[in-house]
Scaffold this active site. Structure first.
Site, PDB file in Angstrom:
ATOM      1  N   PRO A 135       0.813  -1.217   0.000  1.00 40.08           N
ATOM      2  CA  PRO A 135       0.000   0.000   0.000  1.00 40.08           C
ATOM      3  C   PRO A 135       0.848   1.271   0.000  1.00 40.08           C
ATOM      4  O   PRO A 135       1.727   1.433   0.843  1.00 40.08           O
ATOM      5  CB  PRO A 135      -0.804  -0.100   1.297  1.00 40.08           C
ATOM      6  CG  PRO A 135      -0.572  -1.467   1.834  1.00 40.08           C
ATOM      7  CD  PRO A 135       0.670  -1.999   1.211  1.00 40.08           C
ATOM      8  N   GLU A 136       0.589   2.137  -0.973  1.00 41.31           N
ATOM      9  CA  GLU A 136       1.207   3.464  -1.007  1.00 41.31           C
ATOM     10  C   GLU A 136       0.078   4.481  -0.806  1.00 41.31           C
ATOM     11  O   GLU A 136      -1.035   4.095  -0.439  1.00 41.31           O
ATOM     12  CB  GLU A 136       1.933   3.664  -2.342  1.00 41.31           C
ATOM     13  CG  GLU A 136       2.993   2.583  -2.596  1.00 41.31           C
ATOM     14  CD  GLU A 136       3.738   2.743  -3.913  1.00 41.31           C
ATOM     15  OE1 GLU A 136       3.853   3.873  -4.408  1.00 41.31           O
ATOM     16  OE2 GLU A 136       4.199   1.726  -4.454  1.00 41.31           O
TER      17      GLU A 136
END
Ligand SMILES: [Zn+2]
Length: 278
Positions: free
Chosen positions: A2-3
């Site tokens: 996840p960014e």
């Protein structure tokens, strides 16, 4: 992993479901999640409090509860927050129950995700001051500001983009995509980029992150929305994961190499390699 777009996707979908609700119960199944804090100290601080706001800074999900007690969740490699998860959900490290009876699980197969507390807004601000730089979708992320930040930096631009203390929330996928969009080779020295290149990079970072958000994030491994649905941005990658495939702009071949310790993808026809110094 996840960014910014993935964490923001979770935040947007979860916020209407948790804001205004009170945390009725919390179970920390894996005490490593909140180390060095005692799991009981963390649950004692949160249970019984109303969630005022679900916020985000960089890749952190921020649960603002009553009286400025903040829970800071970082999902790291494989973390996901699921709303009313199926009973068979594996790798659950934390469980929350809301006062309306709905349940949340933090599932995290690789167990790198973390939970931390900040008591009071000054503590929250100090926490992020020490760790995070500009918010790339915020008003201060201008090309002038970015140009100033890049001066006298000798690191390759890829490493600069991944440094959370400069720009918060950009990880490997969005760095690869943004550099391609800006036609800048990942190994170019940061401080040598021209003003026009920095302006293009600023727009490319915003463009790649916004495209990721519009697609509900990228699910190349464990990332899921709170309802278990996958994001779709992996279907729109311009270079990430496309080594050996044709460049969508020039038809050249996308190559893979290591930069800043990460798998890096580029079209070296569109993104000219830096010249070696004599
Ligand atoms: Zn190309």
């Amino acid at each position: 992993m996840p960014e910014l777009p993935e964490v923001e996707t979770i935040r947007r979908r979860l916020a209407p479901l948790v804001e205004g609700r009170t945390l009725r119960a919390m179970e920390i199944a894996d005490p490593r999640w909140c180390e060095p804090l005692d799991p009981n100290a963390l649950t004692d601080a949160l249970v019984g409090r109303r969630v005022e706001r679900l916020d985000r800074r960089g890749k952190y999900l921020i649960w603002e509860t009553q009286d400025e007690v903040f829970l800071l969740m970082h999902l790291r490699m494989t973390g996901t927050v699921l709303y009313d998860p199926e009973r068979a959900t594996r790798y659950v490290r934390v469980r929350l129950t809301l006062d309306d009876g709905h349940r949340l699980s933090f599932a995290d197969p690789r167990r790198f995700g973390t939970g931390e507390l900040a008591l009071g807004r000054p503590a929250l601000d100090a926490f992020f001051q020490a760790r995070l730089g500009l918010e790339p979708l915020g008003p201060h992320f201008t090309s002038d500001h970015l140009f100033t930040l890049t001066r006298n930096r000798r690191a390759p631009i890829k490493a600069f983009l991944l440094d959370q203390r400069r720009i918060a929330g950009v990880g490997n996928i969005y760095a690869n995509e943004a550099l391609f969009r800006a036609r800048i080779h990942p190994l170019r020295a940061t401080g040598q980029l021209k003003r026009s290149q920095v302006a293009a990079l600023r727009d490319a970072v915003v463009g790649a992150l916004s495209a990721g958000l519009d697609a509900g994030g990228a699910s190349i491994d464990d990332f899921r929305h709170p309802d278990g649905v996958k994001g779709a941005f992996q279907n729109e990658f311009l270079v990430h994961g496309r080594d050996g495939e044709p460049c969508l702009v020039c038809g050249g071949t996308v190559v893979k190499f290591v930069a800043a310790g990460r798998g890096t993808y580029a079209c070296e026809r569109c993104q000219a390699k830096p010249r070696r110094r004599p």
